[in-house]
Design an enzyme around this catalytic site. Structure first.
Site, PDB file in Angstrom:
ATOM      1  N   ASP A 225      -6.996   1.973   7.417  1.00  9.82           N
ATOM      2  CA  ASP A 225      -5.882   1.466   6.622  1.00  9.82           C
ATOM      3  C   ASP A 225      -6.506   0.739   5.431  1.00  9.82           C
ATOM      4  O   ASP A 225      -7.688   0.363   5.448  1.00  9.82           O
ATOM      5  CB  ASP A 225      -4.950   0.559   7.430  1.00  9.82           C
ATOM      6  CG  ASP A 225      -3.577   0.408   6.750  1.00  9.82           C
ATOM      7  OD1 ASP A 225      -3.450   0.761   5.555  1.00  9.82           O
ATOM      8  OD2 ASP A 225      -2.635  -0.075   7.404  1.00  9.82           O
TER       9      ASP A 225
HETATM   10  C1  NOJ Z   1      -1.150  -0.425   4.134  1.00 10.49           C
HETATM   11  C2  NOJ Z   1      -0.137   0.194   5.055  1.00 10.49           C
HETATM   12  O1  NOJ Z   1      -0.282  -0.367   6.344  1.00 10.49           O
HETATM   13  C3  NOJ Z   1      -0.265   1.711   5.135  1.00 10.49           C
HETATM   14  O2  NOJ Z   1       0.813   2.212   5.890  1.00 10.49           O
HETATM   15  C4  NOJ Z   1      -0.275   2.310   3.755  1.00 10.49           C
HETATM   16  O3  NOJ Z   1      -0.339   3.714   3.814  1.00 10.49           O
HETATM   17  C5  NOJ Z   1      -1.469   1.732   2.993  1.00 10.49           C
HETATM   18  N1  NOJ Z   1      -1.324   0.295   2.904  1.00 10.49           N
HETATM   19  C6  NOJ Z   1      -1.586   2.286   1.599  1.00 10.49           C
HETATM   20  O4  NOJ Z   1      -0.571   1.783   0.809  1.00 10.49           O
END
Ligand code: NOJ
Length: 693
Positions: A225
């Protein structure tokens, strides 16, 4: 066209390999994550983009689909497959290659700020939709990214909290939607920010290495993530393949004192799969062939979606079929919770449409799934367009403040405007709302919650003065309909004082059109609850050891007793049970018969004088086994059927093996008699049949 991935890997220099496993900035600025490719060897750039409710390419527009929870409320994975395919085509139209969707975490905590992006409290339902969304996205040659692996069930302390959960519960509840995605051929898995049993998911050798890759045979790449990578060596050896976004972020002035707010990962911590990975390979702490494996996995997905082919087919954006689909999913996912007969509205009804946000479409919750549609239909516009009678409007109370992850970052100018409003100037007045309600045949009150990634709700009560508004309107007009627009369960203390309650979730760009279609009965409310609605204090997570946890540990010691599994086993009564939702029609069920190993068939007849849609559900009750605590019943299958007046349909329910199985160091199906309950919700059984195992 390059198909020889091994040959390509052999030709890459180490710097080129590192550039394929550590993200950087997209020169066009549209992607959420970016790999520059290797021009020398004709490896093109690779773009990854959010998100689950529609494409969030920076500065661009796309179809805004309803919340994922609304899609799941259709109980019809075929619609999810179509949505996935539409999002895949829109990703291609924006020249993006991997979609950071679907989000498939189990809804464990009703307060979780991201429940609207997830599917269900039930693993069989969540798995069916996980599979379908992945299938749809990848059918359009886009890499789907199932997220967030695993046990990311709350936003409070999400980057530090440890979900302390036993293996049985992981296997039976939290892992199945990910396994389903892998079985559907998902190209990418995103690790969660949180820890599980003390270890950060990006470093989790057991769950990423042993379970996901070795046991399930996942052959795509595991991506962190964003800013979620904690270590270089731990992550590389655990099986993480790609760091995103790879470049640090933070306040412009590096000397500025800055404390990262809770829920926001430390953006200065990035590039761990750049130079530090090279150093770790040099000193032998990460084997060199691990880097080759990472690269092979990334290139393998690029090849699979045709990135090495001479050309890719054009995408499709904001087409009529995508607009229609966004509207249909919203009507099909709308749940009629209560109705004393006021709905559907007669064409000539004089309506008072009331609420602080009646002038804007409710697109979604806040955070990385926010969408910017080309156009949207507000509730006022949708109802006015459809109504045969008059539509009076009143906002009644001040607006409910929307919340967004982006507003939590002081150094980002989000320009954030979640839902476009065309509300008239001037202060709203409760007296005006009451007067409008008194003068109308029917009062329709729209109420919403406010949820976002990175924050959990602190209460299930509707925010602001909305309960007060509903009470005042209901006192003025006994034909009051409340339409909820929420990212999960909310409290409905006025439930007995109103004539109907509708749950529209976050309906997306088609909001007002979908609303009018259901209120006037042009569409049957096809949705059923994928999550239990219950009084706040009766969820097991109302114990703070369990949520938000103590000392950064959330104890999942309720085990598999999440959602209806809990409410079925004790004295706590749900307000609206899992699977609940009325149709405008009435259905009679025939006897259920077993027609295969795990297949049950029955006839369902529409005995009303209007067409309707029923969602026929099957639950399995396991035999008692000494010393084993199992849920009373587990959801096993559903079929959504549209029936004309007087029509009888045959419903075939293929019961999911997971509903029979339990995990105890391995999967077991106890031998004995299983009762299959067929009905209209987890607590409305219409037919039963026994099945031996
Ligand atoms: C954090 C989020 O938890 C995730 O779902 C997302 O795809 C990424 N940021 C990128 O924005």
């Amino acid at each position: 066209m390059v198909t020889d991935i091994d040959g390509l890997v052999a030709d890459l220099s180490r710097a080129e390999k590192l550039a394929l496993v550590c993200g950087t900035n997209d020169p066009d600025g549209t992607a959420t994550g970016y790999l520059p490719g290797v021009p020398r060897l004709d490896v093109p750039p690779f773009r990854l983009v959010d998100g689950p409710l529609g494409i969030r390419a920076e500065g661009e527009r796309a179809t805004a689909f309803p919340a994922t929870l609304a899609t799941a409320a259709t109980f019809d994975p075929d619609l999810a497959r179509e949505q996935g395919a539409a999002m895949g085509r829109e990703a291609r139209a924006h020249d993006q290659h991997s979609l950071l969707a679907p989000g498939v975490n189990i809804v464990r905590v009703p307060h979780c700020g991201r429940n609207f992006e997830y599917l269900s409290e039930d693993p069989v339902l969540a798995s069916a939709f996980s599979r379908a969304l992945v299938d749809g996205i990848e059918s359009e040659n886009v890499v789907a990214t199932v997220k967030h692996f695993v046990a990311n069930n709350q936003e409070t302390h999400r980057t530090t909290v440890s979900a302390d959960v036993d293996e049985r519960t992981l296997r039976e509840l939290y892992l199945p939607p990910f396994r389903a995605a892998v079985e559907a051929g998902v190209g990418s898995v995103m690790t969660a920010y949180n820890r599980v049993n003390g270890t950060h998911m990006s470093d989790h050798a057991h769950l990423v290495g042993d379970v996901l890759k070795d046991e399930w045979g996942f052959s795509g790449y595991v991506v962190s993530d964003w800013y979620g990578l904690e270590t270089t060596v731990g992550a590389a050896n655990a099986g993480l393949d790609l760091e995103m976004p790879g470049v640090p972020s933070g306040p412009d002035d590096e000397d500025e004192e800055f404390e990262w707010p809770d829920g926001i990962p430390d953006g200065s911590h990035a590039g761990l799969f750049g130079e530090p990975l090279a150093a770790a390979i040099d000193d032998g702490s990460v084997p060199a062939d691990r880097l080759d494996d990472m690269v092979r996995r990334v290139l393998g997905q690029m090849a699979r979606i045709g990135l090495f082919a001479d050309s890719r087919p054009d995408g499709e954006l904001d087409s009529q079929r995508h607009r229609d689909l966004a509207r249909d999913i919203s009507t099909r996912g709308t749940v009629l919770l209560d109705n004393d007969g006021v709905l559907p509205l007669a064409d000539d009804t004089d309506v008072a449409l009331i609420g602080p946000h009646i002038h804007e479409a409710k697109l979604g919750g806040g955070g990385s799934s926010e969408t910017t549609p080309f156009h949207s239909v507000s509730p006022v516009d949708g109802l006015t367009e459809r109504a045969g009678g008059t539509v009076a409007t009143a906002r009644g109370i001040p607006e409910i403040e929307s919340v967004s992850l982006f507003d939590l970052l002081p150094f980002v100018d989000s320009g954030h405007e979640n839902d476009a409003s065309s509300a008239p100037d001037g202060d709203p007045s409760l007296d005006d709302a009451v007067a409008a309600a008194e003068a109308a045949d029917v009062a329709v009150v729209l109420a919403r919650d406010a949820t976002t990634e990175a924050r959990d709700r602190d209460s299930l009560a509707l925010p602001g003065q909305q309960d007060e508004l509903v009470e005042a309107v209901a006192a003025a007009n006994d034909r009051t309909v409340v339409v909820l627009r929420s990212g999960g369960p909310v409290e409905t203390p006025w439930r007995d004082d109103v004539a109907a309650v509708v749950e529209q979730w976050y309906p997306g760009q088609a909001d007002g059109a979908a609303l009018a279609s259901v209120l006037y009965g042009d569409s049957d409310p096809g949705g059923r609850l994928p999550v239990t609605f219950a009084p706040e204090g009766s969820y097991l997570t109302s114990d703070e050891r369990r949520f938000p946890g103590e000392d950064d540990v959330a104890r999942y010691d309720e085990g598999v007793f999440v959602g209806y599994r809990h409410f079925d086993s004790g004295d706590d009564e749900p307000t609206y049970p899992f699977g609940h939702g009325h149709s405008y029609a009435t259905f009679e069920y025939g006897d259920a018969t077993v027609v295969g190993d795990a297949t049950v068939e029955l006839s369902v007849r529409n005995v009303a004088d209007r067409p309707g849609r029923d969602v026929v559900q099957a639950y399995v009750r396991p035999p008692a086994v000494d010393g084993i605590d199992r849920p009373v019943r587990e959801f096993a299958a559903a079929q959504s059927v549209a029936l004309d007046p007087g029509e009888t349909g045959t419903v075939t329910l293929e019961l999911d093996e997971l509903a029979f199985s339990r995990y105890d160091e391995g999967w077991t199906v106890d031998s004995g008699q299983y009762r299959v309950e067929v009905g209209r919700s987890s607590s409305d059984v219409r037919a039963t049949v026994d099945l031996d195992r």
